[in-house]
Design a protein around this motif. Structure first.
Motif, short mmCIF file in Angstrom:
data_model
loop_
_atom_site.label_atom_id
_atom_site.label_comp_id
_atom_site.label_asym_id
_atom_site.label_seq_id
_atom_site.Cartn_x
_atom_site.Cartn_y
_atom_site.Cartn_z
N THR A 62 -2.09 -0.70 -6.20
CA THR A 62 -2.74 0.60 -6.19
C THR A 62 -1.94 1.53 -5.28
O THR A 62 -1.05 1.10 -4.55
CB THR A 62 -4.18 0.48 -5.67
OG1 THR A 62 -4.17 -0.07 -4.34
CG2 THR A 62 -5.02 -0.42 -6.58
N GLY A 63 -2.30 2.81 -5.32
CA GLY A 63 -1.59 3.79 -4.51
C GLY A 63 -0.32 4.25 -5.19
O GLY A 63 -0.02 3.87 -6.32
N TYR A 64 0.41 5.10 -4.50
CA TYR A 64 1.65 5.63 -5.05
C TYR A 64 2.68 4.51 -5.13
O TYR A 64 2.93 3.80 -4.15
CB TYR A 64 2.17 6.77 -4.18
CG TYR A 64 3.34 7.50 -4.79
CD1 TYR A 64 3.14 8.48 -5.76
CD2 TYR A 64 4.64 7.18 -4.43
CE1 TYR A 64 4.20 9.15 -6.33
CE2 TYR A 64 5.72 7.84 -4.99
CZ TYR A 64 5.50 8.82 -5.95
OH TYR A 64 6.55 9.46 -6.52
N ALA A 65 3.29 4.33 -6.30
CA ALA A 65 4.25 3.25 -6.50
C ALA A 65 5.56 3.54 -5.77
O ALA A 65 6.12 4.62 -5.90
CB ALA A 65 4.51 3.05 -7.99
N THR A 66 6.02 2.57 -5.00
CA THR A 66 7.30 2.70 -4.28
C THR A 66 8.12 1.43 -4.50
O THR A 66 7.58 0.38 -4.81
CB THR A 66 7.08 2.90 -2.78
OG1 THR A 66 6.36 1.78 -2.25
CG2 THR A 66 6.28 4.18 -2.50
N PRO A 67 9.45 1.50 -4.31
CA PRO A 67 10.28 0.30 -4.48
C PRO A 67 9.95 -0.76 -3.44
O PRO A 67 9.51 -0.47 -2.32
CB PRO A 67 11.71 0.83 -4.26
CG PRO A 67 11.62 2.29 -4.53
CD PRO A 67 10.26 2.71 -4.07
N LYS A 68 10.19 -2.02 -3.81
CA LYS A 68 10.11 -3.11 -2.86
C LYS A 68 11.46 -3.23 -2.15
O LYS A 68 12.48 -2.75 -2.65
CB LYS A 68 9.76 -4.42 -3.56
CG LYS A 68 8.32 -4.46 -4.08
CD LYS A 68 8.00 -5.81 -4.68
CE LYS A 68 6.54 -5.89 -5.09
NZ LYS A 68 5.62 -5.87 -3.92
N VAL A 69 11.46 -3.87 -0.98
CA VAL A 69 12.68 -4.00 -0.19
C VAL A 69 12.97 -5.48 0.06
O VAL A 69 12.14 -6.21 0.60
CB VAL A 69 12.54 -3.26 1.16
CG1 VAL A 69 13.81 -3.43 1.98
CG2 VAL A 69 12.24 -1.79 0.93
#
Length: 205
Positions: A62-69
């Motif tokens: 959920t929430g704004y999708a961001t890249p994983k690190v």
């Protein structure tokens, strides 16, 4: 290098995730759910993975999708690079893993090196930041940034960990054939050797 279908599926999932998080209108929410379902169908159809598993791994955030690190420790001693054999796939990788909440990238590199190889290390500098889609990794449901951090050994000894079955140093001319390309490619290992010899360079893509 990323296949179009994979890029589209991840983009659709990202749009759907943001819409489901921030939209209030019930009709819009229904449409965003349809977009998410479509992204799951694309991923399932191209990988042969059950839709239920795709939903749990790919479309459950959920929430704004961001890249994983993903963070990898580059440890070179006497012109040999430290690698560990992963229990998960039986292949060789630089020590590392997903970034942890509450830890800096250098702290993750130090922690993963200790847990996976037994060596205590000190982080020296960031060598490279790679976007996984530009490199010959197998398809992944996540958009991933990979950080390669050069470290030096300050203590400890070679010891397998909970996720590793072997610890070994390799020369640049004698790299293992069985690389865990989900975690690192041959070109990235060679990049690590090259950049470790260049004092000021950081490679980004």
């Amino acid at each position: 290098m990323e296949d179009k279908w994979l890029a589209w599926a991840k983009q659709l999932q990202s749009i759907a995730q943001a819409g489901l998080t921030y939209s209030k209108d019930p009709y819009d929410l229904e449409r965003f759910q349809q977009i998410r379902d479509m992204s799951v169908e694309i991923m399932s159809g191209h990988t042969g993975t059950e839709m239920k598993l795709i939903e749990e791994l790919f479309a459950n955030e959920t929430g704004y999708a961001t890249p994983k690190v993903d963070i990898r420790a580059v440890i070179i001693k006497d012109d040999h690079i430290l690698m560990v054999r992963e229990k998960m796939d039986g292949r060789w990788a630089l020590p590392g893993g997903w970034a942890d909440i509450g830890l800096s990238p250098t702290e993750v590199a130090v922690k993963e090196a200790k847990e996976e190889s037994g060596f205590e290390v000190r982080a020296i500098r960031l060598l490279a930041v790679h976007d996984k889609k530009f490199h010959p990794h197998p398809p992944s449901p996540y958009h991933v940034y990979k950080l390669f951090i050069q470290c030096e050994i300050i203590g400890g000894q070679a010891t397998i960990g909970a996720e590793t079955s072997e610890v070994k140093f390799f020369s640049e001319n004698d790299l293992p054939e069985e690389l865990s390309i989900e975690r690192n490619t041959e070109s990235q290992i060679r990049m690590a050797f090259r950049l470790s010899r260049e004092k000021e360079q950081v490679e980004c893509d």
